[in-house]
Motif scaffolding. Structure first.
Motif, PDB file in Angstrom:
ATOM      1  N   MET A 193      -6.530  -4.607  12.156  1.00  0.00           N
ATOM      2  CA  MET A 193      -5.717  -3.460  12.553  1.00  0.00           C
ATOM      3  C   MET A 193      -4.546  -3.301  11.587  1.00  0.00           C
ATOM      4  SD  MET A 193      -5.497  -3.750  16.709  1.00  0.00           S
ATOM      5  CE  MET A 193      -6.912  -3.423  17.736  1.00  0.00           C
ATOM      6  N   TYR A 194      -4.182  -2.047  11.282  1.00  0.00           N
ATOM      7  CA  TYR A 194      -3.140  -1.771  10.303  1.00  0.00           C
ATOM      8  C   TYR A 194      -2.240  -0.642  10.786  1.00  0.00           C
ATOM      9  CZ  TYR A 194      -6.460  -4.361   7.435  1.00  0.00           C
ATOM     10  OH  TYR A 194      -7.325  -5.310   6.969  1.00  0.00           O
ATOM     11  N   VAL A 195      -0.954  -0.727  10.427  1.00  0.00           N
ATOM     12  CA  VAL A 195       0.005   0.345  10.684  1.00  0.00           C
ATOM     13  C   VAL A 195       0.630   0.704   9.339  1.00  0.00           C
ATOM     14  CG1 VAL A 195       2.083   1.054  11.921  1.00  0.00           C
ATOM     15  CG2 VAL A 195       0.494  -0.558  12.992  1.00  0.00           C
ATOM     16  N   THR A 196       0.718   2.011   9.038  1.00  0.00           N
ATOM     17  CA  THR A 196       1.212   2.430   7.726  1.00  0.00           C
ATOM     18  C   THR A 196       2.550   3.159   7.848  1.00  0.00           C
ATOM     19  OG1 THR A 196       0.125   4.602   7.732  1.00  0.00           O
ATOM     20  CG2 THR A 196      -1.158   2.706   6.957  1.00  0.00           C
ATOM     21  N   ASN A 197       3.302   3.125   6.750  1.00  0.00           N
ATOM     22  CA  ASN A 197       4.558   3.858   6.662  1.00  0.00           C
ATOM     23  C   ASN A 197       4.743   4.291   5.212  1.00  0.00           C
ATOM     24  OD1 ASN A 197       7.016   5.001   7.230  1.00  0.00           O
ATOM     25  ND2 ASN A 197       8.142   3.079   7.361  1.00  0.00           N
ATOM     26  N   ASP A 198       4.888   5.592   4.979  1.00  0.00           N
ATOM     27  CA  ASP A 198       5.070   6.107   3.630  1.00  0.00           C
ATOM     28  C   ASP A 198       6.472   5.746   3.147  1.00  0.00           C
ATOM     29  OD1 ASP A 198       3.657   7.499   1.601  1.00  0.00           O
ATOM     30  OD2 ASP A 198       5.021   9.180   1.854  1.00  0.00           O
ATOM     31  N   TYR A 199       6.556   5.065   1.981  1.00  0.00           N
ATOM     32  CA  TYR A 199       7.858   4.593   1.500  1.00  0.00           C
ATOM     33  C   TYR A 199       8.424   5.456   0.378  1.00  0.00           C
ATOM     34  CZ  TYR A 199      11.399   1.658  -0.667  1.00  0.00           C
ATOM     35  OH  TYR A 199      12.580   1.205  -1.207  1.00  0.00           O
ATOM     36  N   ASP A 201       7.238   7.915  -3.524  1.00  0.00           N
ATOM     37  CA  ASP A 201       6.181   8.597  -4.270  1.00  0.00           C
ATOM     38  C   ASP A 201       5.202   7.599  -4.891  1.00  0.00           C
ATOM     39  OD1 ASP A 201       7.318  11.035  -3.661  1.00  0.00           O
ATOM     40  OD2 ASP A 201       8.440  11.165  -5.549  1.00  0.00           O
ATOM     41  N   GLU A 202       5.615   6.344  -4.970  1.00  0.00           N
ATOM     42  CA  GLU A 202       4.782   5.328  -5.618  1.00  0.00           C
ATOM     43  C   GLU A 202       4.072   4.413  -4.636  1.00  0.00           C
ATOM     44  OE1 GLU A 202       8.060   3.738  -7.922  1.00  0.00           O
ATOM     45  OE2 GLU A 202       7.090   4.442  -9.757  1.00  0.00           O
ATOM     46  N   MET A 203       4.652   4.219  -3.451  1.00  0.00           N
ATOM     47  CA  MET A 203       4.141   3.200  -2.537  1.00  0.00           C
ATOM     48  C   MET A 203       4.011   3.701  -1.100  1.00  0.00           C
ATOM     49  SD  MET A 203       6.488  -0.107  -3.500  1.00  0.00           S
ATOM     50  CE  MET A 203       6.847  -0.563  -5.174  1.00  0.00           C
ATOM     51  N   LYS A 204       3.021   3.150  -0.415  1.00  0.00           N
ATOM     52  CA  LYS A 204       2.891   3.259   1.027  1.00  0.00           C
ATOM     53  C   LYS A 204       2.752   1.838   1.570  1.00  0.00           C
ATOM     54  CE  LYS A 204       0.376   6.457   2.952  1.00  0.00           C
ATOM     55  NZ  LYS A 204      -0.766   7.264   3.438  1.00  0.00           N
ATOM     56  N   PHE A 205       3.495   1.508   2.629  1.00  0.00           N
ATOM     57  CA  PHE A 205       3.427   0.171   3.205  1.00  0.00           C
ATOM     58  C   PHE A 205       2.364   0.124   4.293  1.00  0.00           C
ATOM     59  CE2 PHE A 205       8.139  -0.625   2.087  1.00  0.00           C
ATOM     60  CZ  PHE A 205       7.771  -0.949   0.791  1.00  0.00           C
ATOM     61  N   VAL A 206       1.652  -0.989   4.322  1.00  0.00           N
ATOM     62  CA  VAL A 206       0.594  -1.204   5.307  1.00  0.00           C
ATOM     63  C   VAL A 206       0.861  -2.543   5.984  1.00  0.00           C
ATOM     64  CG1 VAL A 206      -1.889  -1.386   5.691  1.00  0.00           C
ATOM     65  CG2 VAL A 206      -1.031   0.076   3.844  1.00  0.00           C
ATOM     66  N   TYR A 207       1.122  -2.496   7.296  1.00  0.00           N
ATOM     67  CA  TYR A 207       1.434  -3.725   8.039  1.00  0.00           C
ATOM     68  C   TYR A 207       0.215  -4.204   8.810  1.00  0.00           C
ATOM     69  CZ  TYR A 207       2.996  -6.617  11.949  1.00  0.00           C
ATOM     70  OH  TYR A 207       3.113  -7.632  12.884  1.00  0.00           O
ATOM     71  N   GLY A 213       1.164  -5.160   3.180  1.00  0.00           N
ATOM     72  CA  GLY A 213       0.281  -4.472   2.251  1.00  0.00           C
ATOM     73  C   GLY A 213       1.035  -3.345   1.575  1.00  0.00           C
ATOM     74  N   ILE A 214       0.848  -3.196   0.281  1.00  0.00           N
ATOM     75  CA  ILE A 214       1.452  -2.099  -0.475  1.00  0.00           C
ATOM     76  C   ILE A 214       0.334  -1.319  -1.143  1.00  0.00           C
ATOM     77  CG2 ILE A 214       3.023  -1.462  -2.343  1.00  0.00           C
ATOM     78  CD1 ILE A 214       4.596  -3.974  -1.809  1.00  0.00           C
ATOM     79  N   PHE A 215       0.236  -0.059  -0.756  1.00  0.00           N
ATOM     80  CA  PHE A 215      -0.755   0.819  -1.361  1.00  0.00           C
ATOM     81  C   PHE A 215      -0.088   1.548  -2.520  1.00  0.00           C
ATOM     82  CE2 PHE A 215      -2.945   4.986  -1.616  1.00  0.00           C
ATOM     83  CZ  PHE A 215      -4.214   4.518  -1.920  1.00  0.00           C
ATOM     84  N   LEU A 216      -0.569   1.283  -3.738  1.00  0.00           N
ATOM     85  CA  LEU A 216      -0.017   1.908  -4.943  1.00  0.00           C
ATOM     86  C   LEU A 216      -0.725   3.239  -5.155  1.00  0.00           C
ATOM     87  CD1 LEU A 216       0.032  -1.264  -7.224  1.00  0.00           C
ATOM     88  CD2 LEU A 216       1.928  -0.306  -5.911  1.00  0.00           C
ATOM     89  N   LYS A 217       0.015   4.309  -5.012  1.00  0.00           N
ATOM     90  CA  LYS A 217      -0.593   5.641  -5.016  1.00  0.00           C
ATOM     91  C   LYS A 217      -1.198   6.006  -6.365  1.00  0.00           C
ATOM     92  CE  LYS A 217       2.536   7.282  -1.397  1.00  0.00           C
ATOM     93  NZ  LYS A 217       3.570   8.268  -1.009  1.00  0.00           N
TER      94      LYS A 217
END
Length: 242
Positions: A193-199, A201-207, A213-217
């Motif tokens: 299970m994951y929860v995301t938060n847009d941080y 223009d470069e990163m989105k955090f995934v908990y 987790g860091i999603f590199l756009k």
């Protein structure tokens, strides 16, 4: 009948010691080979660490010329085996400036350099630094990142409250703790299970429950910083040398 039995007995007596000796020699050879392999693995890891640290230093010199005197320490190679390094998503470096003098102490600004790795960053030739993306993080930026992370990891949305607790407390596996009190508990999630938060223009955090987790756009890579690394970075910024 006695003569053949006596001959057989002599053959067995003769062969057993030789077989034992041969097995002992074979075991010794295997052990020696294992030691050589272990030694080579350790040497390879040390060589990679030195190369990675040199490249990180070159990145600082090229991109942050205002930093005239600093210490740079690699964290992620400690205790790592060669086969484990290919799964490392982020290499972290602790950086601190200091005043130039005899016997200097680390008394200046602190930074963490994050080197995000892509698949295949380690190959038969060593480290492919073209597959690494660099981010330099100050203590202020770290608080911003952790605030966004905590907002994803908990039901607390008051940023001022989160920042205050982050600056006074410690990040532990279950949340934010001040002394012995858990002031912001993290969600309990299943491993898938994951929860995301847009941080940014470069990163989105995934908990999820075990990592940040860091999603590199730009590259569309999802990399993970272990909770252990998060704890270490936070302590470096707010507790070490303070």
């Amino acid at each position: 009948m006695r003569k053949p039995i006596a001959i057989l007995f002599l053959i067995v007596v003769y062969l057993i010691p030789n077989n034992v000796k041969a097995q002992e020699k074979e075991a010794a050879a295997i052990a020696a080979g294992a030691l050589v392999a272990i030694g080579t693995g350790i040497a390879a890891v040390q060589q990679m660490e030195e190369r990675a640290e040199l490249t990180a230093t070159e990145w600082i010199l090229s991109n942050r010329p205002e930093m005239k005197s600093f210490s740079l320490k690699t964290l992620d190679f400690d205790g790592k085996k060669l086969k484990d390094l290919s799964s490392v998503s982020v290499i972290t470096y602790e950086i601190q400036e200091f005043t130039r003098q005899d016997n200097p102490v680390l008394d200046g600004n602190k930074y963490v350099l994050l080197a995000f790795t892509s698949q295949g960053w380690i190959n038969e030739y060593g480290i492919d630094f073209d597959k690494i993306k660099w981010f330099l993080v100050s203590s202020t930026e770290w608080i911003n990142m952790m605030t966004a992370y905590v907002k994803a990891a908990s039901d607390v949305k008051d940023e001022k409250f989160i920042r205050e607790k982050l600056e006074k407390g410690k990040i532990v596996n279950k949340g934010i703790k001040i002394k012995s009190k858990l002031v912001i508990p993290f969600f309990k999630l299943n491993g898938d299970m994951y929860v995301t938060n847009d941080y940014s223009d470069e990163m989105k955090f995934v908990y999820n429950e075990r990592s940040l987790g860091i999603f590199l756009k730009e590259t569309e890579d999802l990399v993970q910083i272990s909770r252990k690394s998060i704890i270490s970075i936070h302590e470096f910024f707010f507790y070490e040398n303070n």
